[in-house]
Each structure stands twice: as structure tokens, then as C-alpha cells.
Scaffold this active site. Structure first.
Site, PDB file in Angstrom:
ATOM      1  N   ASP A  99     -33.353 -19.755 -18.870  1.00  0.00           N
ATOM      2  CA  ASP A  99     -33.241 -19.485 -17.527  1.00  0.00           C
ATOM      3  C   ASP A  99     -31.805 -19.044 -17.264  1.00  0.00           C
ATOM      4  O   ASP A  99     -30.964 -18.768 -18.162  1.00  0.00           O
ATOM      5  CB  ASP A  99     -33.719 -20.481 -16.347  1.00  0.00           C
ATOM      6  CG  ASP A  99     -32.819 -21.566 -16.708  1.00  0.00           C
ATOM      7  OD1 ASP A  99     -31.753 -21.567 -17.371  1.00  0.00           O
ATOM      8  OD2 ASP A  99     -33.228 -22.671 -16.193  1.00  0.00           O
ATOM      9  N   SER A 100     -31.457 -18.392 -16.197  1.00  0.00           N
ATOM     10  CA  SER A 100     -30.256 -17.634 -15.794  1.00  0.00           C
ATOM     11  C   SER A 100     -29.047 -18.747 -15.540  1.00  0.00           C
ATOM     12  O   SER A 100     -27.873 -18.532 -15.453  1.00  0.00           O
ATOM     13  CB  SER A 100     -30.239 -16.659 -14.847  1.00  0.00           C
ATOM     14  OG  SER A 100     -30.592 -17.456 -13.399  1.00  0.00           O
ATOM     15  N   GLY A 101     -29.519 -19.978 -15.069  1.00  0.00           N
ATOM     16  CA  GLY A 101     -28.648 -21.054 -14.800  1.00  0.00           C
ATOM     17  C   GLY A 101     -28.409 -21.193 -13.340  1.00  0.00           C
ATOM     18  O   GLY A 101     -28.001 -22.033 -12.533  1.00  0.00           O
ATOM     19  N   GLY A 102     -29.024 -20.020 -12.622  1.00  0.00           N
ATOM     20  CA  GLY A 102     -29.189 -20.153 -11.158  1.00  0.00           C
ATOM     21  C   GLY A 102     -29.645 -21.131 -10.433  1.00  0.00           C
ATOM     22  O   GLY A 102     -28.870 -21.577  -9.409  1.00  0.00           O
ATOM     23  N   ASP A 153     -30.122 -14.753 -10.249  1.00  0.00           N
ATOM     24  CA  ASP A 153     -30.789 -14.788  -8.798  1.00  0.00           C
ATOM     25  C   ASP A 153     -30.371 -15.640  -7.966  1.00  0.00           C
ATOM     26  O   ASP A 153     -29.670 -16.866  -8.383  1.00  0.00           O
ATOM     27  CB  ASP A 153     -32.190 -14.830  -8.971  1.00  0.00           C
ATOM     28  CG  ASP A 153     -32.751 -16.048  -9.575  1.00  0.00           C
ATOM     29  OD1 ASP A 153     -32.351 -16.566 -10.222  1.00  0.00           O
ATOM     30  OD2 ASP A 153     -33.841 -16.144  -8.920  1.00  0.00           O
ATOM     31  N   GLN A 217     -37.546 -12.288  -5.519  1.00  0.00           N
ATOM     32  CA  GLN A 217     -37.441 -13.569  -4.478  1.00  0.00           C
ATOM     33  C   GLN A 217     -38.055 -13.034  -3.035  1.00  0.00           C
ATOM     34  O   GLN A 217     -38.905 -12.153  -2.994  1.00  0.00           O
ATOM     35  CB  GLN A 217     -35.856 -13.694  -4.406  1.00  0.00           C
ATOM     36  CG  GLN A 217     -35.239 -14.376  -5.556  1.00  0.00           C
ATOM     37  CD  GLN A 217     -35.591 -16.124  -5.500  1.00  0.00           C
ATOM     38  OE1 GLN A 217     -36.172 -16.720  -4.676  1.00  0.00           O
ATOM     39  NE2 GLN A 217     -35.434 -16.747  -6.661  1.00  0.00           N
ATOM     40  N   GLY A 244     -38.359 -18.750  -6.642  1.00  0.00           N
ATOM     41  CA  GLY A 244     -38.447 -19.076  -5.199  1.00  0.00           C
ATOM     42  C   GLY A 244     -39.472 -19.666  -4.917  1.00  0.00           C
ATOM     43  O   GLY A 244     -39.694 -20.003  -3.462  1.00  0.00           O
ATOM     44  N   ASP A 294     -43.549 -22.325 -16.506  1.00  0.00           N
ATOM     45  CA  ASP A 294     -42.743 -23.298 -17.113  1.00  0.00           C
ATOM     46  C   ASP A 294     -42.809 -24.289 -15.999  1.00  0.00           C
ATOM     47  O   ASP A 294     -42.905 -24.098 -14.733  1.00  0.00           O
ATOM     48  CB  ASP A 294     -41.553 -22.758 -17.526  1.00  0.00           C
ATOM     49  CG  ASP A 294     -40.678 -22.912 -16.313  1.00  0.00           C
ATOM     50  OD1 ASP A 294     -40.907 -22.103 -15.498  1.00  0.00           O
ATOM     51  OD2 ASP A 294     -39.948 -23.879 -15.893  1.00  0.00           O
ATOM     52  N   CYS A 332     -59.514 -35.118 -25.742  1.00  0.00           N
ATOM     53  CA  CYS A 332     -58.315 -34.344 -26.168  1.00  0.00           C
ATOM     54  C   CYS A 332     -58.028 -34.536 -27.493  1.00  0.00           C
ATOM     55  O   CYS A 332     -58.555 -35.661 -28.298  1.00  0.00           O
ATOM     56  CB  CYS A 332     -57.043 -35.303 -25.227  1.00  0.00           C
ATOM     57  SG  CYS A 332     -55.487 -34.527 -25.573  1.00  0.00           S
ATOM     58  N   CYS A 334     -55.180 -34.754 -28.986  1.00  0.00           N
ATOM     59  CA  CYS A 334     -53.681 -34.945 -29.445  1.00  0.00           C
ATOM     60  C   CYS A 334     -53.508 -36.274 -30.062  1.00  0.00           C
ATOM     61  O   CYS A 334     -54.771 -36.995 -30.144  1.00  0.00           O
ATOM     62  CB  CYS A 334     -52.765 -35.121 -27.954  1.00  0.00           C
ATOM     63  SG  CYS A 334     -52.785 -36.692 -27.356  1.00  0.00           S
ATOM     64  N   CYS A 337     -54.421 -39.266 -28.222  1.00  0.00           N
ATOM     65  CA  CYS A 337     -55.599 -39.819 -27.906  1.00  0.00           C
ATOM     66  C   CYS A 337     -56.548 -39.971 -28.991  1.00  0.00           C
ATOM     67  O   CYS A 337     -57.598 -40.751 -29.026  1.00  0.00           O
ATOM     68  CB  CYS A 337     -56.303 -38.516 -26.953  1.00  0.00           C
ATOM     69  SG  CYS A 337     -55.617 -38.437 -25.307  1.00  0.00           S
ATOM     70  N   HIS A 363     -49.244 -36.319 -25.209  1.00  0.00           N
ATOM     71  CA  HIS A 363     -50.505 -36.218 -24.526  1.00  0.00           C
ATOM     72  C   HIS A 363     -50.315 -34.943 -23.468  1.00  0.00           C
ATOM     73  O   HIS A 363     -51.238 -34.013 -23.486  1.00  0.00           O
ATOM     74  CB  HIS A 363     -51.124 -37.394 -23.954  1.00  0.00           C
ATOM     75  CG  HIS A 363     -52.271 -37.006 -22.861  1.00  0.00           C
ATOM     76  ND1 HIS A 363     -53.428 -36.567 -23.712  1.00  0.00           N
ATOM     77  CD2 HIS A 363     -52.342 -36.897 -21.892  1.00  0.00           C
ATOM     78  CE1 HIS A 363     -54.362 -36.315 -22.623  1.00  0.00           C
ATOM     79  NE2 HIS A 363     -53.620 -36.332 -21.516  1.00  0.00           N
TER      80      HIS A 363
END
Lengths: 402, 402
Positions: A99-102, A153, A217, A244, A294, A332, A334, A337, A363
């Protein structure tokens, strides 16, 4: 310079199938081919909390997220660049998005001040004065060498005054222009200047094929979202994210705005809905044309004992699981599980064992990754509407099996 | 009753080779064949902290330790028995050793009172009044179903008054008699009584082939160690452990007492030195005839950033590792050393990432397990003396590579 290695197209994207507005795609990045719709686990400080890269890779993750703000403060992008970039530093062979850090800077609230040039802020680690700008956000991510860099942004809280939203859309667009210019200069290997006209320090793209995504945005105001799309696509990025949202607005409104915005974005480029969301959010957003996600939800909630299943969330600390011999989710695949019971997971959680965080995180990540796989399959076979209905109904039929 | 499944010999042990006093052996337990000398990672509450069972199994661990005190208090042996025993409850398919709870109870100090019948103590969790006796320690471990149960003993601090040591050896022997009687009654499937003559509640061996080890006490007084060996072997256990060491006495004295005691124990039974130790301690104790070890050192120190290597310990938080591209130990085959650098491990530790604990623990356990493998190989080939000299010299040549 490494310009000769740069591709003609950054982050080529192929739409393999559509079903309504849902899209099944394939995103080719320098370090991975990513099947979309995709969920990207969050590895804030260069590690997805409580699991190893092996766990992630075995579970099918091909792209994870790193946070520019955190990595800039510690250990710093210069160190990471000297260690060969973020992939090399953390030993993750697949794709990375930074990400941009914003977003982190804006959440500092009392510790930051926004000016036209960028944002003054104080480090949460040592209180030291720092400054992040559209240009430095590009340079930092260039040094990190992620596959996808996000433009800097401004992200407003919810609710926000319409005038503030309008101002923010305009500022975000001016910053986007500067961020894009800086990226194009790095790609061209030419010098460029900051907003004050002074030349910027040289920077290098550790990953020459690094893509740059713009961010839309506009809060929950349709007209501002439209304006933000127009301004941002006019600048022209390799792809676009919707920022946003998921900042406190009602969920139906989030779906509406995400859907509206997605519909305005170029169809031939992936669309990334930032910071979203619950399993149902993913299913609903895909139905509205979103390709990438994300969220810290699966990892953070795992550490708090909240586990996701096809039948909804369960809180493993609940006494009802003390002698429950079932796995978290019977379908599942995983490690957790396959090899543990709810009874054991509850014991580990109640006893404060770190292994609880490991097993719970494994999981939850697998549940998210497998949900995305099921989404992709449903689109492929043209049965997304029925998949969506069945998934949401089962997930929200609270407590059916838990 | 499950008597028909019980073996003729409990924990059969074969000495495959000797080299000086060092022994290469094979211990057959209900859930694993264990190659000795062996190090047993400590899984206090039913989990080796910060790693999964898969990690342990992949690393070669075939026996781990569980703490009766902790498991008795939470979740309780009754729940574990209802879940099929400790192996089933925690999903560990290999062997388990449970201690008697004595060591933890004695370290409560102000919260416990020793009487002939046993020990009154207050739970560290909720302050509730509890009582542990030689008989109940057997019953709890029978319900846990470990492969090896330890007899309930008294462990004195160091230094201790000679008279107190003598009293303690005598009390430990009286308790050992009662613990052995209770175990033999459970094996025979007959009722038995406590020291007050009242019949004890029925108990069941979840693992019919569960072995019971006696414990030698006697502090650092050779004559008391001899007396404890005589009294304990006279009762007759399936094998013997050396307790009451590594409690603060000088290391050379610990080696002397361990060696003296080992030499007095039956040669055809494994000898277990409890709570020991550093890598050099393991190598030195094997040279004195010890076959089994457990210690929290590799796991606890990992969480504190201390890593073991053939060239001694390194503290990963040290700034000198900030850009060190080397693995922790270049010859280590663990996941951490195969895939990460000291620089990344330092970053994760300094950033407070839980993944630091996972990666560090994986390495330290592998280092211990691989050290035991090297020990076994050296004994097999009759070159233990040179192995020991080389290992200790390299390990103690402080800072040679770190």
C-alpha cells in the site's frame, strides 16, 4: 538502470469469463500469476502474523500485502533495498502488493498534518517527525520492489462532510498526478522534480515490472466517486483500486458504492476493493465486479479466537466447544481442520498458547483462500448467482452447526 | 479393563552400541520407537509453544513432554480422558512423557504445604485449593494416557541442608513405593487403598502399556544419591530418572552427580536426566551414560531471541545482524535456516512479530534434535570422544562466527 527488463504492459490482465458482473480473470505479475477474484492476506511488517510463508504458499496464497508505512519506519526501505528488495528480505517468492502508507498515516489522526505537498506525521514507534508525499511513497515502494505499488491518496473517515469529500477527491487526484509522474520518471530512468521544483533524490525500481494502481476516493457520494474515477482514469494507471470504503459506513451502502464505482472503471483492468472484508462481503463485491481484496479480518480475528466457517463465525473460546470432537469446519482441507478438534483449539486459546494463534490463522486464511477458489469456479461454470445465494444463506443462518 | 493389551515388558529398551559410558539405544513405547540418546521437547499445556505438531514431526521429534500439573488444572484429566486421552486430545500420534506434577508444585513455594500424604497447594490459575499425592499423580497420568508416567517425588531447591536432603530422599522413596503400588494395582485391574487405608476411586490406564519411571533424588550429596538409587531400584520401576539437578548447582557438579548416579542405575534400562539442558550439557551427560533429556531451553530461549548454533548462542536482536544475509546456522536443515536470513529474523523479533517465535523455535528444536542425531551417530561409529571434544570446543569458541 534496469529499464531493459521492464515489460511493455504492466500487470497484464485477462478476463477469462464473466457471469453477470462477476469476472474470472488472470493477473500476471513479475513474481506470480494470480487467479482472480483473489484475496490477499495482510503481512503488515513483512510477515503474515502467526504463520510462515510455507503455510501461506501451501494454502495457495500467491500474493500477500505489505504495509509501506510500517516497513518505511522499521526496518526502512533502504535496508530492505540493500537486502535485495522485500521479496528477498522476507523470503517470499510469490507476488507482493504494497500500500502507499496513506491509510496508516491518516489513521494517526492527532499525530499528522496534511498539506498540499504531502503529510507530516510522527512515527508511532519513537515519535520522530516524518514526511510522506506522493513522490516519496513511489520511491519507497520502488525500493521495496513490490509487484504492485499503490498511489498515495487521502482516505477520509466516515461520515465526512460533502465539501470535505469534494476537496479530498481533488487533492487525491493532484497527488495521483504527481505519483504517476514520479513512477513514469523512474520507469524512464529520468530525473524528476518535486512540487517545489527541486529535483528529487535518485530512486530505483527494484522490480522493473512493478505495476502502479490508482485509487478512487469519494466517500459514499456517487457523484464524487464518478468524479474521482474520471480524474484518476484520465491520469491513467496500470489498474485501479477503490479506497475509502469499509471505514464505518453501513454494509449495504458499501456494496452500492463499490458496485457503482466498479462499473465506471475500465473493464480490461483488475479492480481492487481495499480493506474488505467478511466472507459475505467478498461474495457480494465479486457480484458487483470486484477482482481483488485484502483485509486483516481473517488473521486478526484468528488471534482473538474467532473462526470462519461455511456456517458462519464461531468463537472458539465458548465453553460449548470444550469437548467438541469436530474440526472447525468439516469440509475444510487446512492443517488445523485435518488434525485438530474444536476442543483442543479451545483449550489452546483458553490456556493462552501461541499455537492457538497459529492454528486459528491457518484455518481462517485457508477459509478465505478456498472461498475465493469456490467463487472462481462458480464464475467459470456460469453459476455465480446460485453460488452467491447459497453461500450467503448458509453463512448467515447463524449458529446452524456452531 | 484393558489388561489384555498390556505388554509383558513395559518400555522395552535395547542398547545397540556403547562407546565409553555413552550408549546408543532404542526404546519401544506404545506410540513410538524412540532412538536414544533422545531430547524431548516440552509441551507444557499440550502444545510445544509456537510450533505445530507437524513442525515437530517433520523435524524428527518422536516423543514430547506434557506437564501433569498444568493439564490437571486445565483442562483437567477427566476431560482429556473423555476425549480419548492426551494423544487423541492434542492430535500427537507419537510418544508422550508426562511428569508427575511434583516439580511444578514444589516451585509454587509459598503456595504449597508438604505432608506425608502428599502436597496441598493452591492453583496458580484461580487460587483454588488442590491436593496431589503419589496415588493421584499416577491416576492423573493414567487418564492422560502418556507412554511414560513419572512417579511423584519431592524436588528440593539448591542449596539444601544435608539433613533436609536425607529426609527428602526418604520421603521420595516412601512416595515412590506408594506410586508404584498404585500403578501395579491399575495394571492388575484391582482396587487399592490410599495411605489412610481408604479405597481409592477407580482409575483406568488409557494407555495399557504406559511405563512408569522412578526418580532418583539426593541433591549433590553422593551418599544420598547412592541411597536414593538403592531405595528406588529396590522398589523396582520400568526405568529411572535423575531428578533434582539443574536447579542452580554449578555445572561441573551437575555433571559429576549425573555421572555418579547414572553409573549406579541398571544398565539395561534407559536413564533420563530431567530438565537438562544446554547443547554442551547434553553432549557431556551422554558421555556419562544418560539416554534421555527434556528442557524448556530451546523453546523458551527461542521466544527471547536466543538461537543455538554449532558455534554457540546468538542473540538475534543484536544490531550486528540487521543486514546479515546468512541463515542462523549454515549447516542446519530446518525450515528457518533453509528459507530465512538473520536480517529477517532480527527484523521480525524487533518488530514483535509472532512469526519470530515460530521461526526461532523451529530452528532451536531442530538444532537440539540434530545434535542428538549427531550424538547417536558418533556413538554408533565409536568416535564419541572426538565428537564430544570437537562439539564442545566449537560451541564454546564464543563468537567465532556470530
Amino acid at each position: 538502470m534496469t529499464r531493459t527488463d521492464a515489460p511493455a504492459t504492466y500487470a497484464p490482465f485477462e478476463v477469462l469469463a464473466t457471469d453477470g458482473r462477476a469476472r474470472r480473470g488472470r493477473l500476471t505479475l513479475p513474481h506470480a500469476v494470480v487467479e482472480t477474484p483473489v484475496f490477499m492476506p495482510v503481512g503488515t511488517q513483512g510477515a503474515v502474523k502467526a504463520v510462515t510463508h510455507q503455510h501461506l504458499g501451501d494454502g495457495g496464497a500467491r500474493i500477500i500485502l505489505g504495509n509501506t508505512y510500517h516497513l518505511h519506519l522499521r526496518p526502512g526501505e533502504s535496508l530492505i533495498e540493500r537486502m535485495g528488495g522485500l521479496h528477498s528480505f522476507i523470503g517470499w517468492p510469490h507476488a507482493l502488493l504494497t500500500d502507499s502508507g496513506g491509510y496508516q498515516v491518516f489513521s494517526l489522526e492527532s499525530r499528522r498534518k496534511v498539506i498540499e505537498a504531502g503529510v507530516h506525521f510522527k512515527s508511532h514507534l519513537d515519535g520522530s517527525a516524518r514526511f510522506l508525499s506522493p513522490e516519496s511513497a513511489v520511491d519507497i515502494q520502488a525500493a521495496l520492489g513490490s509487484d504492485i505499488a499503490m498511489v498515495f491518496d487521502e482516505c477520509l473517515p466516515y461520515p465526512a462532510d460533502p465539501a470535505a469529500v469534494a476537496d479530498s477527491v481533488a487533492l487525491t487526484a493532484r497527488w495521483a498526478r504527481r505519483g504517476r509522474d514520479r513512477m513514469l520518471a523512474l520507469r524512464a530512468g529520468v530525473e524528476s522534480a518535486g512540487p517545489d521544483g527541486r529535483p528529487l533524490a535518485p530512486a530505483r525500481l527494484v522490480t522493473p515490472g512493478q505495476a502502479q494502481f490508482g485509487i478512487i476516493q469519494g466517500g459514499v457520494i456517487p457523484a464524487e466517486r464518478e468524479r474521482s474515477v474520471a480524474l484518476t482514469t484520465d491520469i491513467g494507471f496500470d489498474a485501479y483500486a477503490i479506497g475509502g470504503l469499509s471505514v464505518g459506513e453501513p454494509i449495504p451502502l458499501m456494496y452500492d458504492i463499490a458496485g457503482l464505482t466498479a462499473g465506471l472503471l475500465p473493464a480490461d483492468r483488475p479492480r481492487y476493493l481495499m480493506g474488505v472484508g467478511t466472507p459475505v462481503d467478498l461474495v457480494e463485491a465479486v457480484a458487483r465486479g470486484i477482482d481483488m481484496f485484502d483485509c486483516v479480518l481473517p488473521t486478526r480475528n484468528a488471534r482473538n479466537g474467532q473462526l470462519f466457517t461455511a456456517d458462519g463465525k464461531i468463537n472458539i473460546k465458548n465453553a460449548r466447544y470444550a469437548e467438541d470432537p469436530r474440526p472447525v469446519d468439516e469440509n475444510c482441507r487446512c492443517y488445523t481442520c485435518r488434525t485438530t478438534t474444536r476442543a483442543y483449539l479451545r483449550h489452546l486459546y483458553v490456556a493462552g498458547e501461541m499455537t492457538a494463534a497459529i492454528l486459528n490463522t491457518l484455518h481462517n486464511i485457508q477459509f478465505y483462500l478456498d472461498t475465493m477458489e469456490a467463487i472462481r469456479e462458480a464464475i467459470h461454470f456460469g453459476r455465480y448467482a446460485s453460488f452467491r445465494q447459497g453461500f450467503v444463506e448458509r453463512y448467515e443462518r447463524a449458529g446452524a452447526s456452531a
